[in-house]
Design an enzyme around this catalytic site. Structure first.
Site, PDB file in Angstrom:
ATOM      1  N   ARG A  16       0.825  -1.221   0.000  1.00 23.96           N
ATOM      2  CA  ARG A  16       0.000   0.000   0.000  1.00 23.96           C
ATOM      3  C   ARG A  16       0.859   1.271   0.000  1.00 23.96           C
ATOM      4  O   ARG A  16       0.510   2.276   0.623  1.00 23.96           O
ATOM      5  CB  ARG A  16      -0.924   0.034   1.227  1.00 23.96           C
ATOM      6  CG  ARG A  16      -1.928  -1.070   1.308  1.00 23.96           C
ATOM      7  CD  ARG A  16      -2.951  -0.990   0.180  1.00 23.96           C
ATOM      8  NE  ARG A  16      -4.061  -1.858   0.422  1.00 23.96           N
ATOM      9  CZ  ARG A  16      -4.060  -3.181   0.191  1.00 23.96           C
ATOM     10  NH1 ARG A  16      -2.992  -3.767  -0.321  1.00 23.96           N
ATOM     11  NH2 ARG A  16      -5.124  -3.906   0.458  1.00 23.96           N
TER      12      ARG A  16
ATOM     13  N   SER B 280     -10.555  -0.991   3.868  1.00 26.75           N
ATOM     14  CA  SER B 280      -9.768  -1.215   5.085  1.00 26.75           C
ATOM     15  C   SER B 280      -9.327   0.129   5.642  1.00 26.75           C
ATOM     16  O   SER B 280      -8.693   0.911   4.928  1.00 26.75           O
ATOM     17  CB  SER B 280      -8.522  -2.039   4.777  1.00 26.75           C
ATOM     18  OG  SER B 280      -8.861  -3.282   4.242  1.00 26.75           O
TER      19      SER B 280
ATOM     20  N   GLU C 102      -4.618   3.169   6.997  1.00 29.78           N
ATOM     21  CA  GLU C 102      -4.326   3.109   5.559  1.00 29.78           C
ATOM     22  C   GLU C 102      -4.934   4.343   4.897  1.00 29.78           C
ATOM     23  O   GLU C 102      -4.426   4.877   3.919  1.00 29.78           O
ATOM     24  CB  GLU C 102      -4.937   1.828   4.982  1.00 29.78           C
ATOM     25  CG  GLU C 102      -4.650   1.651   3.516  1.00 29.78           C
ATOM     26  CD  GLU C 102      -5.458   0.544   2.864  1.00 29.78           C
ATOM     27  OE1 GLU C 102      -5.496  -0.572   3.402  1.00 29.78           O
ATOM     28  OE2 GLU C 102      -6.060   0.816   1.812  1.00 29.78           O
TER      29      GLU C 102
HETATM   30  N1  EPU Z   1     -10.895 -11.255  10.623  1.00 26.54           N
HETATM   31  C1  EPU Z   1     -11.513 -11.383  11.851  1.00 26.54           C
HETATM   32  N2  EPU Z   1     -12.510 -10.508  12.193  1.00 26.54           N
HETATM   33  C2  EPU Z   1     -12.921  -9.528  11.348  1.00 26.54           C
HETATM   34  C3  EPU Z   1     -12.288  -9.398  10.098  1.00 26.54           C
HETATM   35  C4  EPU Z   1     -11.265 -10.266   9.739  1.00 26.54           C
HETATM   36  O1  EPU Z   1     -11.154 -12.261  12.638  1.00 26.54           O
HETATM   37  O2  EPU Z   1     -13.834  -8.792  11.723  1.00 26.54           O
HETATM   38  C5  EPU Z   1      -9.846 -12.197  10.225  1.00 26.54           C
HETATM   39  C6  EPU Z   1     -10.311 -13.104   9.088  1.00 26.54           C
HETATM   40  O3  EPU Z   1     -11.014 -14.210   9.560  1.00 26.54           O
HETATM   41  C7  EPU Z   1      -9.023 -13.498   8.420  1.00 26.54           C
HETATM   42  C8  EPU Z   1      -8.141 -12.279   8.640  1.00 26.54           C
HETATM   43  O4  EPU Z   1      -8.755 -11.504   9.660  1.00 26.54           O
HETATM   44  O5  EPU Z   1      -8.422 -14.589   9.087  1.00 26.54           O
HETATM   45  C9  EPU Z   1      -7.910 -11.479   7.386  1.00 26.54           C
HETATM   46  O6  EPU Z   1      -9.147 -10.987   6.867  1.00 26.54           O
HETATM   47  P1  EPU Z   1      -9.374 -10.785   5.284  1.00 26.54           P
HETATM   48  O7  EPU Z   1      -9.065 -12.032   4.542  1.00 26.54           O
HETATM   49  O8  EPU Z   1     -10.709 -10.171   5.101  1.00 26.54           O
HETATM   50  O9  EPU Z   1      -8.251  -9.783   4.809  1.00 26.54           O
HETATM   51  P2  EPU Z   1      -7.647  -8.466   5.470  1.00 26.54           P
HETATM   52  O10 EPU Z   1      -6.209  -8.729   5.759  1.00 26.54           O
HETATM   53  O11 EPU Z   1      -8.495  -7.961   6.580  1.00 26.54           O
HETATM   54  C10 EPU Z   1      -6.753  -7.452   3.231  1.00 26.54           C
HETATM   55  C11 EPU Z   1      -6.770  -6.114   2.540  1.00 26.54           C
HETATM   56  C12 EPU Z   1      -8.101  -5.912   1.817  1.00 26.54           C
HETATM   57  C13 EPU Z   1      -8.262  -7.035   0.814  1.00 26.54           C
HETATM   58  C14 EPU Z   1      -8.232  -8.374   1.573  1.00 26.54           C
HETATM   59  C15 EPU Z   1      -8.302  -9.555   0.631  1.00 26.54           C
HETATM   60  C16 EPU Z   1      -5.373  -4.640   3.888  1.00 26.54           C
HETATM   61  C17 EPU Z   1      -5.331  -3.509   4.856  1.00 26.54           C
HETATM   62  N3  EPU Z   1      -6.585  -5.048   3.536  1.00 26.54           N
HETATM   63  O12 EPU Z   1      -7.740  -7.421   4.238  1.00 26.54           O
HETATM   64  O13 EPU Z   1      -8.007  -4.695   1.097  1.00 26.54           O
HETATM   65  O14 EPU Z   1      -9.496  -6.911   0.110  1.00 26.54           O
HETATM   66  O15 EPU Z   1      -6.976  -8.483   2.291  1.00 26.54           O
HETATM   67  O16 EPU Z   1      -7.087  -9.667  -0.053  1.00 26.54           O
HETATM   68  O17 EPU Z   1      -4.318  -5.116   3.467  1.00 26.54           O
HETATM   69  C18 EPU Z   1      -8.409  -2.349   1.314  1.00 26.54           C
HETATM   70  O18 EPU Z   1      -7.188  -2.196   1.292  1.00 26.54           O
HETATM   71  O19 EPU Z   1      -9.206  -1.371   1.387  1.00 26.54           O
HETATM   72  C19 EPU Z   1      -8.957  -3.698   1.276  1.00 26.54           C
HETATM   73  C20 EPU Z   1     -10.259  -3.947   1.410  1.00 26.54           C
END
Ligand code: EPU
Length: 323
Positions: A155, A224, A319
């Site tokens: 990012r 995010s 972010e």
């Molecule tokens: N999780 C929880 N509780 C929650 C949300 C998530 O326990 O309320 C856990 C999930 O179960 C999972 C982990 O957190 O084990 C990761 O969650 P997720 O797969 O949704 O991905 P993320 O790391 O939260 C990132 C990007 C997103 C992107 C997704 C999918 C960042 C800051 N965010 O989210 O990007 O869509 O991966 O690749 O890196 C964005 O940047 O705006 C964005 C939406």
């Protein structure tokens, strides 16, 4: 004339100096009369306006043109910074160009995608970039950045780190004509039935995003709100011993943790300040339930940061950019 500044968080933010430009000549002419500070915006999908009035000038690129040049096994697509990012992804999928499909449905414009190095489901926009054509507002001329000069990181990019010096005019992406998919992230592979195709992967990514991320057309959010934090291996080992179920990913310089998981487990899911609230389906997202102010969002964010830090000793960084 006062103009509402586009922003997906749905905050009331106005400017008296709003300019649209399609290319270098128009941009240079606008800048000559524009009070500073200068803020280039796309769809405003990563911006938090802290005040209802922005005292400066806002610029939006309206260039949505595209052109191609083909090489052996690849195509280069030169795209105007003002094209909606998902229109670009759809263009790639419809034409059989491989590489952008995992980035389906991310809000925002092409120019912002190249600045922010947007990423999802194991793919990052920076990996597709062949060059970025910008207007350098300090030097008053346009220049081209090649990938080794863009400093792409999670990012982040040279464009993001340089304040608002560079305004993106065009982005050239390089996509493969040879089928290749990235399905390792989460349950993406399981969501694609049978042999993968570009359209099936796009549909699976869209279905996953729609199931856990709010539609900015319906409820305001900036995706995010925080970045996933990278901690040292020692800190990771200590946390993992206490919370064996904690998700983690390898990262340069340490181990990347999941901010959504940390916020959720710190007990922040029910938190709100005014109309700013933690999204019930994904703790990494702050939503505007109606008439939240920028101040409400900032206060909620700082309460979340404190709660996560006192629970896990990890300090989250937004972010989203506050202006
Ligand atoms: N999780 C929880 N509780 C929650 C949300 C998530 O326990 O309320 C856990 C999930 O179960 C999972 C982990 O957190 O084990 C990761 O969650 P997720 O797969 O949704 O991905 P993320 O790391 O939260 C990132 C990007 C997103 C992107 C997704 C999918 C960042 C800051 N965010 O989210 O990007 O869509 O991966 O690749 O890196 C964005 O940047 O705006 C964005 C939406």
């Amino acid at each position: 004339m006062s103009v509402l500044i586009p922003n997906t968080l749905g905050l009331e933010a106005r400017t008296d100096n709003y300019f649209e430009y399609a290319g270098e000549g128009e941009l240079a002419a606008c800048l000559a009369n524009a009070p500073k500070p200068w803020l280039p915006v796309g769809a405003g999908s990563n911006l938090l306006f802290s005040k209802p009035q922005f005292e400066g000038s806002v610029f939006r690129c309206t260039d949505t043109s595209w052109e191609t040049s083909f090489g052996s096994g690849y195509v280069r697509v030169r795209v105007g910074a003002g094209m909606r990012w998902d229109d670009f992804v759809r263009l790639c999928v419809d034409n059989g160009w491989y590489g952008a499909e995992n980035l389906s449905l991310i809000p925002g414009d092409v120019g912002a995608a190249a600045v922010q190095n947007i990423g999802a489901y194991g793919a990052e926009a920076g990996n597709l970039v062949s060059s970025v054509e910008v207007y350098d507002t300090e030097e008053g001329l346009s220049r081209v950045f090649f990938p080794d000069e863009c400093e792409y990181d999670y990012r982040s990019s040279i464009f993001k780190k340089s304040g608002k010096r560079y305004f993106v005019l065009k982005v050239v992406f390089k996509l493969s004509l040879i089928p290749a998919f990235r399905l390792e992230y989460g349950n993406l592979r399981a969501m694609v039935e049978g042999e993968p195709t570009l359209q099936k992967v796009r549909d699976a990514v869209i279905a996953t995003r729609q199931s856990k991320l709010p539609d900015p057309e319906v409820i305001g959010s900036a995706g995010s709100f925080f970045m996933n934090p990278v901690v040292s291996r020692e800190q990771f080992e200590a946390l993992k011993a206490a919370y064996p179920e904690m998700p983690s990913y390898p990262a340069a310089g340490g181990v990347k943790l999941s901010a959504g998981w940390l916020i959720d487990r710190a007990g922040c899911k029910e938190m709100s300040v005014g109309d700013a609230a933690v999204y019930e389906k994904h703790a990494l997202i702050i939503v505007n339930r109606g008439h939240a102010s920028g101040g409400d969002v900032l206060q909620l964010a700082s309460e979340i940061i404190e709660k996560v830090e006192s629970a896990f000793g990890v300090r989250l960084r937004p972010e989203v950019e506050t202006v």
